[in-house]
Design a protein around this motif. Structure first.
Motif, PDB file in Angstrom:
ATOM      1  N   MET A   1       0.856  -1.191   0.000  1.00 60.40           N
ATOM      2  CA  MET A   1       0.000   0.000   0.000  1.00 60.40           C
ATOM      3  C   MET A   1       0.889   1.236   0.000  1.00 60.40           C
ATOM      4  O   MET A   1       1.793   1.359   0.831  1.00 60.40           O
ATOM      5  CB  MET A   1      -0.911   0.005   1.229  1.00 60.40           C
ATOM      6  N   SER A 126      -4.953   2.535  -6.701  1.00 62.10           N
ATOM      7  CA  SER A 126      -4.054   1.602  -7.383  1.00 62.10           C
ATOM      8  C   SER A 126      -4.431   1.438  -8.847  1.00 62.10           C
ATOM      9  O   SER A 126      -3.617   0.987  -9.662  1.00 62.10           O
ATOM     10  CB  SER A 126      -4.092   0.233  -6.697  1.00 62.10           C
ATOM     11  N   VAL A 309       0.759 -13.733   3.749  1.00 55.59           N
ATOM     12  CA  VAL A 309       0.989 -12.306   3.558  1.00 55.59           C
ATOM     13  C   VAL A 309       1.761 -11.721   4.740  1.00 55.59           C
ATOM     14  O   VAL A 309       2.726 -10.972   4.565  1.00 55.59           O
ATOM     15  CB  VAL A 309      -0.358 -11.573   3.367  1.00 55.59           C
ATOM     16  N   CYS A 310       1.335 -12.053   5.942  1.00 56.07           N
ATOM     17  CA  CYS A 310       2.005 -11.520   7.134  1.00 56.07           C
ATOM     18  C   CYS A 310       3.460 -11.986   7.209  1.00 56.07           C
ATOM     19  O   CYS A 310       4.353 -11.221   7.596  1.00 56.07           O
ATOM     20  CB  CYS A 310       1.247 -11.941   8.392  1.00 56.07           C
ATOM     21  N   MET A 313       5.496  -9.876   5.079  1.00 57.29           N
ATOM     22  CA  MET A 313       5.652  -8.523   5.634  1.00 57.29           C
ATOM     23  C   MET A 313       6.524  -8.504   6.878  1.00 57.29           C
ATOM     24  O   MET A 313       6.874  -7.431   7.378  1.00 57.29           O
ATOM     25  CB  MET A 313       4.276  -7.938   5.984  1.00 57.29           C
ATOM     26  N   ASP A 366      -2.388  -2.593   5.799  1.00 57.05           N
ATOM     27  CA  ASP A 366      -1.534  -3.245   4.813  1.00 57.05           C
ATOM     28  C   ASP A 366      -1.821  -4.742   4.704  1.00 57.05           C
ATOM     29  O   ASP A 366      -1.784  -5.303   3.603  1.00 57.05           O
ATOM     30  CB  ASP A 366      -0.065  -3.048   5.175  1.00 57.05           C
ATOM     31  N   TYR A 369      -4.997  -5.159   2.727  1.00 59.79           N
ATOM     32  CA  TYR A 369      -4.718  -4.702   1.353  1.00 59.79           C
ATOM     33  C   TYR A 369      -3.933  -5.770   0.590  1.00 59.79           C
ATOM     34  O   TYR A 369      -4.294  -6.151  -0.542  1.00 59.79           O
ATOM     35  CB  TYR A 369      -3.933  -3.391   1.400  1.00 59.79           C
ATOM     36  N   ASN A 370      -2.856  -6.267   1.188  1.00 61.32           N
ATOM     37  CA  ASN A 370      -2.006  -7.238   0.502  1.00 61.32           C
ATOM     38  C   ASN A 370      -2.680  -8.599   0.377  1.00 61.32           C
ATOM     39  O   ASN A 370      -2.420  -9.337  -0.577  1.00 61.32           O
ATOM     40  CB  ASN A 370      -0.673  -7.372   1.229  1.00 61.32           C
ATOM     41  N   THR A 371      -3.553  -8.924   1.322  1.00 62.56           N
ATOM     42  CA  THR A 371      -4.321 -10.173   1.207  1.00 62.56           C
ATOM     43  C   THR A 371      -5.261 -10.097   0.008  1.00 62.56           C
ATOM     44  O   THR A 371      -5.358 -11.050  -0.785  1.00 62.56           O
ATOM     45  CB  THR A 371      -5.118 -10.432   2.493  1.00 62.56           C
ATOM     46  N   ARG A 373      -4.928  -8.159  -2.578  1.00 59.63           N
ATOM     47  CA  ARG A 373      -4.109  -8.132  -3.776  1.00 59.63           C
ATOM     48  C   ARG A 373      -3.594  -9.541  -4.134  1.00 59.63           C
ATOM     49  O   ARG A 373      -3.489  -9.906  -5.306  1.00 59.63           O
ATOM     50  CB  ARG A 373      -2.933  -7.180  -3.590  1.00 59.63           C
ATOM     51  N   LYS A 374      -3.246 -10.313  -3.139  1.00 59.44           N
ATOM     52  CA  LYS A 374      -2.749 -11.672  -3.395  1.00 59.44           C
ATOM     53  C   LYS A 374      -3.831 -12.542  -4.004  1.00 59.44           C
ATOM     54  O   LYS A 374      -3.571 -13.391  -4.869  1.00 59.44           O
ATOM     55  CB  LYS A 374      -2.234 -12.299  -2.101  1.00 59.44           C
TER      56      LYS A 374
END
Length: 377
Positions: A1, A126, A309-310, A313, A366, A369-371, A373-374
């Protein structure tokens, strides 16, 4: 993000925390709804506000990026708090030396509402939103979602995944499981009599329900299996010289499975039909039921994505089970993959000591968001 602006986030949070939106606070609930309506419309999204049976104190707001019936991602939170009108003026938004936000509803659930907005803002900016999302916010969660439950049920039947922006726990855990709950009001109608002259002609409603209290705790308070019962209020009687002909108490029941709830519910109604003193008449009102939120197969799949995801990160992924209910109970019950506690971390909800940990805000936005996106690329 990218380009997250914490100062803008905190400014928006200050605005909504300083709006009283407690029980049946029509002006406050609608002020919070209008604040977010303007924010989401500025992103070019479709906003709808509904009122159950025209009750203007309970706005239910949805925000969509598509006209499609199907919802790939549902984001949920609540606008109401447990605090009385005037609380915001007495202890408004502040940030202490520990980096903790203070103020009524800062973590439950206004921090989560602002996080949802900044998550959606990041997704829209995005330029690649190839899925259908819906943001949903009610204003009666703290009153058992009596008005909004039908709306949640309607959305759940159209949704595949849901992130609930209730508070993350103080150690930054997410919530994967919640107990189910039921609230009852038990009435007892006895027979009045003079307590000195002819007490034997009376049937004490207080005595009848006192026997119930002992039996209920003995039979249903089972911490080892995750079942608890609480008699929260017991009222009855009038003049000390009369055998009381009316009494009532409230029951709060929490349990881990639907089957256990149904078993206890059947037992309560057996007791209702067979009072200890057959001269008494007992009537049970079932006020509300929240089904358990259980991590079924679809939820486990979503948890696995978040865990990955975590790890990427470098953010510890921790989950827990809790006794408190949320609107996630209704949504998960419909088979939707549901992760709760996605808001910022904090603690002491429903008290004057409530706080939100500022340093957790961006990280936890984040993660979701990234989850997303994945899953969707």
């Amino acid at each position: 993000m990218k380009n997250f602006d914490l100062s803008a986030y905190l400014k928006d949070l200050e605005t909504v925390v300083n709006i009283d939106s407690g029980q049946a606070d029509e002006a406050g609930a609608n002020a919070v709804a209008m604040f977010f309506k303007e924010k989401y419309e500025a992103l070019g999204l479709k906003v709808e506000i509904r009122y159950f049976k025209d009750n203007k104190a309970t706005p239910f707001m949805t925000v969509r990026n598509s006209d499609s019936e199907r919802i790939d991602v549902l984001l949920a939170g609540h606008m109401d708090t447990v605090f009385a009108h005037g609380t915001a003026a007495k202890r408004p938004f502040s940030i202490d030396e520990k980096g903790h936000v203070r103020g009524p509803g800062c973590i439950d659930c206004k921090g989560g509402l602002v996080s949802m907005y900044y998550l959606v803002k990041a997704l829209m900016e995005s330029g690649n939103v190839n899925f259908n999302f819906c943001v949903a916010m009610n204003s009666d969660e703290e009153r058992r979602s009596d008005f909004s439950r039908d709306y949640w049920d309607e959305l759940a039947q159209k949704s595949d995944r849901c992130f609930i922006f209730e508070p993350g726990r103080v150690n930054e855990e997410y919530v994967e499981q919640r107990k189910g709950g039921a609230n009852y009001l038990v009435h007892c109608y006895g027979i009045p009599a003079h307590s000195g002259v002819n007490p034997e002609k009376g049937a004490s409603a207080i005595l009848e329900l006192s026997r119930w209290v002992e039996e209920l705790y003995k039979e249903f308070f089972k911490l080892e299996e995750g079942t608890t019962i609480n008699i929260g209020r017991f009222d009855g009687g009038a003049d000390n010289g009369s055998v009381p002909d009316y009494a009532e108490f409230t029951i709060s029941l929490r349990c881990m499975t639907v089957e256990r709830y149904l078993e206890i519910d059947r037992r309560l109604h057996e007791m209702e039909a067979n009072p200890y003193d057959p001269r008494c008449r007992v009537v049970i009102d079932n006020l509300v039921v929240r089904p358990p939120m259980f991590p079924h197969e679809k939820t486990q799949e979503l948890l696995a994505v978040m865990r990955e995801v975590c790890a990427g990160m470098g953010y510890p992924f921790k989950t827990l089970s809790t006794g408190g209910g949320s609107d996630g109970n209704f949504i998960a019950h419909r088979g939707v993959a549901t992760i709760d506690g996605c808001g910022p971390a904090g603690s002491n909800v429903h008290t004057p000591e409530e706080f939100m940990i500022v340093e957790t805000v961006e990280k936890r936005i984040d993660v979701v968001y990234n989850t997303i996106r994945k899953i969707f690329g």
